[in-house]
Design a protein around this motif. Structure first.
Motif, mmCIF file in Angstrom:
data_model
loop_
_atom_site.group_PDB
_atom_site.id
_atom_site.type_symbol
_atom_site.label_atom_id
_atom_site.label_comp_id
_atom_site.label_asym_id
_atom_site.label_seq_id
_atom_site.Cartn_x
_atom_site.Cartn_y
_atom_site.Cartn_z
ATOM 1 N N GLU A 40 40.198 34.754 44.467
ATOM 2 C CA GLU A 40 39.172 34.697 43.418
ATOM 3 C C GLU A 40 38.931 33.255 42.987
ATOM 4 O OE1 GLU A 40 38.123 36.757 39.118
ATOM 5 O OE2 GLU A 40 39.891 37.409 40.213
ATOM 6 N N SER A 41 39.984 32.502 42.775
ATOM 7 C CA SER A 41 39.856 31.106 42.353
ATOM 8 C C SER A 41 39.165 30.261 43.423
ATOM 9 C CB SER A 41 41.234 30.517 42.049
ATOM 10 O OG SER A 41 41.835 31.191 40.972
ATOM 11 N N VAL A 44 35.376 31.003 43.478
ATOM 12 C CA VAL A 44 34.730 30.407 42.303
ATOM 13 C C VAL A 44 34.712 28.884 42.421
ATOM 14 C CG1 VAL A 44 34.934 30.123 39.796
ATOM 15 C CG2 VAL A 44 35.215 32.383 40.823
ATOM 16 N N ASN A 45 35.782 28.288 42.969
ATOM 17 C CA ASN A 45 35.836 26.831 43.147
ATOM 18 C C ASN A 45 34.723 26.313 44.060
ATOM 19 O OD1 ASN A 45 38.058 26.649 41.478
ATOM 20 N ND2 ASN A 45 39.542 26.414 43.146
ATOM 21 N N GLY A 47 31.770 27.369 43.826
ATOM 22 C CA GLY A 47 30.539 27.568 43.073
ATOM 23 C C GLY A 47 29.861 28.891 43.382
ATOM 24 N N VAL A 49 29.668 33.269 43.282
ATOM 25 C CA VAL A 49 29.881 34.359 42.335
ATOM 26 C C VAL A 49 30.332 35.590 43.116
ATOM 27 C CG1 VAL A 49 28.754 35.899 40.678
ATOM 28 C CG2 VAL A 49 28.135 33.474 40.759
ATOM 29 N N ILE A 50 31.407 36.210 42.665
ATOM 30 C CA ILE A 50 31.890 37.442 43.290
ATOM 31 C C ILE A 50 31.021 38.589 42.790
ATOM 32 C CG2 ILE A 50 33.846 39.023 43.481
ATOM 33 C CD1 ILE A 50 35.644 36.478 43.000
ATOM 34 N N PHE A 82 30.837 38.577 48.249
ATOM 35 C CA PHE A 82 30.035 37.538 47.622
ATOM 36 C C PHE A 82 29.039 37.004 48.642
ATOM 37 C CE2 PHE A 82 33.687 35.766 49.639
ATOM 38 C CZ PHE A 82 33.232 34.625 50.270
ATOM 39 N N SER A 84 26.471 33.296 49.554
ATOM 40 C CA SER A 84 26.123 31.908 49.270
ATOM 41 C C SER A 84 24.634 31.762 49.520
ATOM 42 C CB SER A 84 26.897 30.960 50.192
ATOM 43 O OG SER A 84 26.290 29.678 50.194
#
Length: 144
Positions: A40-41, A44-45, A47, A49-50, A82, A84
């Motif tokens: 998860e991190s 998010v790192n 940029g 969104v899950i 997710f 991109s």
């Protein structure tokens, strides 16, 4: 939505026979919860969104008897889904039918006390950019 979950179940059930050819996996030295936090991190790192966390392991364990099986496939298994916008646009401009690969997923699974993190392998060509993104995220999550 039922077709979506049926597809995930099918993927999980076939994964045991053809796992190595269809997925890239990395062992995780730690707990399932630590691995899911890492994934998860890492997403998010970047940029991103899950959109959905599918708790496939819970569903399989809960419904096993309902479908006539007593086989426990995973102690735990989650899939983080997710997309991109940048990478998806690029691969779909190259071939609009690359839509079939979206959203992208990274899974965390625990079997026989061992935790692994991985993703589905994609075809040669433009989708290799997606695979490279997934590999970066997974490597960050496992501390590689």
């Amino acid at each position: 939505m039922n077709k979506f979950f049926a597809g995930i179940i099918g993927l999980c059930l076939t994964a045991t026979t053809s796992f190595a050819q269809e997925a890239t996996t990395y062992p995780f030295d730690g707990s399932f919860d630590d691995a899911t936090f890492g994934v998860e991190s890492a997403i998010v790192n970047k940029g991103l969104v899950i959109d959905l966390i599918s708790h496939v392991g819970e569903m399989l364990n809960r419904t096993g008897q309902d479908v006539g099986s007593d086989v426990k496939l995973f102690e735990n298994a989650d899939i983080f889904m997710f997309c991109s916008a940048v990478v998806s646009r690029k691969v779909m401009e190259a071939d609009p039918m690359n839509i079939v690969h979206c959203p992208y997923g990274i899974f965390v699974a625990e079997r026989e006390g061992k935790v692994m993190v991985g993703y589905r392998n994609y075809p040669e060509g433009p989708m290799q950019e997606v695979q490279a993104l997934l590999d970066e995220i997974v490597r960050e999550a496992v501390g590689d």
